[in-house]
Design an enzyme around this catalytic site. Structure first.
Site, PDB file in Angstrom:
ATOM      1  N   ASP A  97      -9.016  11.570   8.430  1.00  0.00           N
ATOM      2  CA  ASP A  97      -8.801  11.056   7.061  1.00  0.00           C
ATOM      3  C   ASP A  97      -9.478   9.696   6.899  1.00  0.00           C
ATOM      4  O   ASP A  97      -8.831   8.699   6.569  1.00  0.00           O
ATOM      5  CB  ASP A  97      -7.318  10.969   6.760  1.00  0.00           C
ATOM      6  CG  ASP A  97      -7.018  10.900   5.261  1.00  0.00           C
ATOM      7  OD1 ASP A  97      -7.926  11.225   4.481  1.00  0.00           O
ATOM      8  OD2 ASP A  97      -5.898  10.513   4.917  1.00  0.00           O
ATOM      9  N   THR A 150       4.756   4.531   2.690  1.00  0.00           N
ATOM     10  CA  THR A 150       4.549   3.274   1.982  1.00  0.00           C
ATOM     11  C   THR A 150       4.467   2.134   2.982  1.00  0.00           C
ATOM     12  O   THR A 150       5.213   2.091   3.975  1.00  0.00           O
ATOM     13  CB  THR A 150       5.701   3.015   1.002  1.00  0.00           C
ATOM     14  OG1 THR A 150       5.829   4.155   0.137  1.00  0.00           O
ATOM     15  CG2 THR A 150       5.453   1.780   0.180  1.00  0.00           C
ATOM     16  N   VAL A 151       3.576   1.159   2.679  1.00  0.00           N
ATOM     17  CA  VAL A 151       3.372   0.010   3.560  1.00  0.00           C
ATOM     18  C   VAL A 151       3.947  -1.229   2.887  1.00  0.00           C
ATOM     19  O   VAL A 151       3.666  -1.503   1.712  1.00  0.00           O
ATOM     20  CB  VAL A 151       1.876  -0.194   3.882  1.00  0.00           C
ATOM     21  CG1 VAL A 151       1.699  -1.375   4.830  1.00  0.00           C
ATOM     22  CG2 VAL A 151       1.285   1.074   4.484  1.00  0.00           C
ATOM     23  N   LYS A 208       4.758   0.214   7.989  1.00  0.00           N
ATOM     24  CA  LYS A 208       4.566   1.493   7.303  1.00  0.00           C
ATOM     25  C   LYS A 208       5.807   2.354   7.478  1.00  0.00           C
ATOM     26  O   LYS A 208       6.169   2.712   8.594  1.00  0.00           O
ATOM     27  CB  LYS A 208       3.340   2.216   7.867  1.00  0.00           C
ATOM     28  CG  LYS A 208       3.031   3.523   7.166  1.00  0.00           C
ATOM     29  CD  LYS A 208       1.774   4.160   7.745  1.00  0.00           C
ATOM     30  CE  LYS A 208       1.442   5.450   7.016  1.00  0.00           C
ATOM     31  NZ  LYS A 208       0.213   6.092   7.533  1.00  0.00           N
ATOM     32  N   GLY A 260       0.814  -1.207   0.000  1.00  0.00           N
ATOM     33  CA  GLY A 260       0.000   0.000   0.000  1.00  0.00           C
ATOM     34  C   GLY A 260       0.845   1.253   0.000  1.00  0.00           C
ATOM     35  O   GLY A 260       1.990   1.256   0.471  1.00  0.00           O
ATOM     36  N   ARG A 261       0.273   2.338  -0.575  1.00  0.00           N
ATOM     37  CA  ARG A 261       0.963   3.621  -0.604  1.00  0.00           C
ATOM     38  C   ARG A 261      -0.029   4.705  -0.216  1.00  0.00           C
ATOM     39  O   ARG A 261      -1.232   4.594  -0.437  1.00  0.00           O
ATOM     40  CB  ARG A 261       1.535   3.927  -1.988  1.00  0.00           C
ATOM     41  CG  ARG A 261       2.629   2.985  -2.454  1.00  0.00           C
ATOM     42  CD  ARG A 261       3.138   3.390  -3.838  1.00  0.00           C
ATOM     43  NE  ARG A 261       4.093   2.428  -4.379  1.00  0.00           N
ATOM     44  CZ  ARG A 261       5.388   2.423  -4.134  1.00  0.00           C
ATOM     45  NH1 ARG A 261       5.896   3.372  -3.367  1.00  0.00           N
ATOM     46  NH2 ARG A 261       6.166   1.511  -4.666  1.00  0.00           N
ATOM     47  N   GLY A 262       0.488   5.788   0.350  1.00  0.00           N
ATOM     48  CA  GLY A 262      -0.351   6.914   0.704  1.00  0.00           C
ATOM     49  C   GLY A 262       0.490   8.157   0.845  1.00  0.00           C
ATOM     50  O   GLY A 262       1.720   8.136   0.668  1.00  0.00           O
TER      51      GLY A 262
END
Length: 696
Positions: free
Chosen positions: A638, A530-531, A545, A524-526
């Site tokens: 969020d 990054t995870v 993370k 995952g990315r945000g």
């Protein structure tokens, strides 16, 4: 002659002799005797007895009374026979309250008298005196007022005019050289009969008077009396309240005598030869046969005696001596017969051997074959005693479950048939004789070689205690230095291994790089980072993370760590640890196998309305907990499908990513602290959006 008259005559002999001529210990002149001054001892007026510290081993002493005019000093009483003191600093003291106290080198009491001084007496005039009878007496300058006396607490010896009572007993020494309490005891039993008892470590048995007498009257004793007393006079005549009496072989002579239960278990009267030899000779003994004493040779062994070699012990066939230095442990078998092998055993005859007691049963008038069959039927049977009684014309059969108190005597007309396994060298269908058995060392010879080395138990205990305390102090100091060293390295509270408000551990950057195989598998990315998927050393699968340094500094990172560390809800992601090493900031989460809600909505996985409803409810529960139930008011800021993770077969939700959260106390209703926009447009918390509109 009526027995009461005899007792009156004997008790008259207890008249106390003059006390004026013997050395005394009193409060006014000398209140203690020291082990370091051998000459500082009490001596009776006639010079026959001394009282002081007697050596009983290496650097070991007992306060004792002994004969001084025999060829060798003969101890007749000991205060601390089982707890000797060492040769430095130990002393016997006469306290102001009238108590005698024996202390060791560190001042700890090992023996004391407990008789209180009457209030009417002047404690300052107390005297400790050794009488011509060998009696150590504590009195108040008045011979008729005795506060304490050694005659009331004998050890292994009675002296003339000293009574054995219902509350006293004689206990043998362990051996000729070991003065500690042994295994044999002379005492009055509950039936008022004077008896000898073998009191071993695990087994006890009475052996005098003869235990096979059903009624003490068969041994000339009487249990029908109202007292328990026994005493003998200077002429060598003994009388007890159960009608037992005896006279010394030299009865009539007024000479020093003593009645002692010896370490071999026999009770003997000794007379001192007044000629030049000054030796003790036996003038009476309770048992004529040395092997009549129980417990001499231990289990599975046989006692025998002859005038040439004296008393000796032998293991029966198939057994070996358990302890080569001590026959009281007996012998152990060199074979094994299980219950399933009962029919595979047979019997060997031991002629004229008797084992007393431990009978399984006593079947009446069984033949030899019938008695053997009785033993074969029982798994517990180790052999049987068999004898033909000619006077009544019948057989006696006694199967045994233990073989104790064994002896071989030619005048015993019975035999023991020992059970042994068939087909072994132990059984050869022959009758065992004296020549077939190995001759082992005589118990008397062994006992002379064994001399116990006493140690001061109290000092030894204190040394162990001091060693333990010292070791503990060293460990504590090392631990303190270790933690101080660790604290010095990580002086910043944010970089400690554990935060006070969290329940997770700190990882090193190297550990997490290894867990993620060099951060190779992205899940995952945000905007925050990054995870990666990883596997911890304990094989737990995790999500790690790695935060972007430019987007989130140390303040935001610590806020997220502390926030999540305080939360605990089934619909909130669980954090297992973190890394704060240099510029690296990482969070270690539990791994959600189904990924985010956004991923599942865009995939081919069918999320029916029931699952979607449960996801919505679960997410709402997590947010409600943040807003209403946790200790602080937490705004997620969020909440979007990418931050809702799913797990289990039912696709249950957990809310993740608290990196942009803001902590507020419940009392802070003013939200003016939100000075800038937080979160993703379209997913910001209503509180943030409303607050931001006021600043536009």
């Amino acid at each position: 002659m009526d027995i009461s008259i005899l007792f009156l005559f004997l008790l008259c002999l207890l008249k106390t002799p003059s006390l004026s001529s013997s050395k005394t210990l009193d409060i006014l002149r000398a209140s203690s005797l020291s082990v370091e001054k051998p000459a500082d001892a009490l001596v009776s007026a006639n010079g026959e007895f001394s009282a002081g510290f007697f050596p009983v081993g290496d650097n070991a002493f007992c306060f004792s009374i002994w004969f001084t005019r025999s060829s060798a000093p003969t101890v007749v009483w000991m205060a601390n026979r089982d707890d000797p003191v060492d040769g430095k600093g130990s002393e016997l003291s006469l306290l102001g309250d009238g108590k005698l106290i024996l202390t060791n080198s560190v001042g700890i009491s090992v023996w004391t008298t407990r008789t209180p001084v009457p209030a009417s007496l002047d404690a300052s005039k107390l005297q400790l005196q050794l009488l011509n009878t060998g009696n150590l007496v504590l009195h108040n300058s008045d011979p008729s007022v005795i506060i304490w006396q050694s005659f009331d607490s004998p050890t292994d010896t009675l002296l003339p005019q000293q009574a054995l009572t219902r509350i006293s007993s004689l206990v043998s020494k362990k051996s000729q050289a070991d003065y500690s309490s042994g295994y044999y005891k002379l005492y009055f039993d509950n039936d008022n009969v004077l008896r000898l008892l073998h009191q071993g470590l695990t087994i006890s048995s009475l052996y005098w008077p003869a235990p096979w007498f059903d009624d003490p009257g068969q041994a000339g004793r009487s249990r029908y009396n109202t007292s328990r007393d026994g005493i003998f006079n200077v002429s060598g005549y003994f009388l007890s309240s159960d009608h037992f009496e005896f006279r010394a072989a030299d009865f009539g002579e007024v000479i020093p005598r003593r009645l002692t239960i010896d370490s071999d278990g026999n009770l003997r009267l000794y007379s001192l030869q007044v000629n030049s030899s000054r030796d003790w000779v036996v003038t009476w003994q309770a048992l004529s046969g040395p092997c009549q004493v129980h417990g001499v040779c231990g289990p599975n062994s046989v006692c025998s005696y002859d005038h040439a070699s004296g008393r000796r012990c032998d293991c029966i066939p198939g057994f070996k001596m358990e302890d080569p230095t001590d026959w009281s442990f007996g012998c152990t078998p060199e074979f094994n017969i299980s219950c399933s092998q009962m029919n595979e055993s047979s019997f060997v005859q031991l002629a004229h051997v008797e084992f007393y007691g431990s009978d399984i049963a006593a079947p009446l008038n069984r033949s030899l074959q019938g008695c053997e069959q009785e033993c074969q039927k029982s798994c517990a049977c180790v052999g049987f005693q068999f004898k033909f009684i000619g006077d009544v014309g019948q057989y006696s059969c006694y199967p045994k479950y233990m073989l104790l108190n064994g002896r071989r005597t030619p005048n015993f007309e019975g035999d023991l048939y020992l059970r042994l396994p068939k087909g072994t060298s132990l059984f050869d269908n022959k009758t065992a004789s004296d020549d077939d058995e190995p001759r082992l060392r005589c118990i008397r010879e062994v006992s002379k070689q064994v001399r116990r080395t006493y140690e001061n138990k109290t000092v030894k205990l204190l040394l162990w205690f001091a060693t333990a305390v010292g070791g503990l102090e060293v460990i504590c100091v090392l631990l303190v230095l270790f933690f101080l060293f660790r604290t010095d390295i990580h002086s910043d509270p944010a970089e400690q291994g554990y935060l006070l408000t969290s329940r997770f551990r700190r990882f090193s950057f190297a550990e997490l790089r290894k867990a993620t195989k060099g951060f190779s598998e992205v899940v995952g990315r945000g905007a925050g980072g990054t995870v990666y998927k990883g596997v911890l050393p304990d094989q737990r699968v995790c999500a790690i993370k790695r935060l972007n340094e430019a987007n989130q500094g140390e303040a935001e990172f610590l806020a997220e760590v502390n926030t999540i560390g305080r939360l605990n809800h089934m619909n909130l992601i669980e954090i297992w640890g973190f890394c704060a090493e240099g510029k690296h900031r990482l969070l270690v989460y539990e791994y959600m196998e189904h990924g985010s809600l956004a991923k599942n909505l865009s995939s081919n996985i069918a999320l029916d309305w029931e699952k979607r409803f449960e996801i919505a409810v679960g997410t709402a529960k997590g947010l409600a907990y943040l807003h209403e139930e946790c200790l602080e008011w937490v705004l997620h800021c969020d909440v979007k499908p990418q931050n809702i993770l799913l797990y289990s077969d039912n696709y249950l939700p957990k809310v993740a990513d608290f990196g942009l959260s803001k902590l507020l106390n419940r009392s802070e209703l003013d939200h003016s602290s939100f000075s800038k926009m937080r979160g993703t447009r379209g997913y910001m918390a209503p509180e943030v959006a409303l607050q931001s509109s006021h600043h536009i």
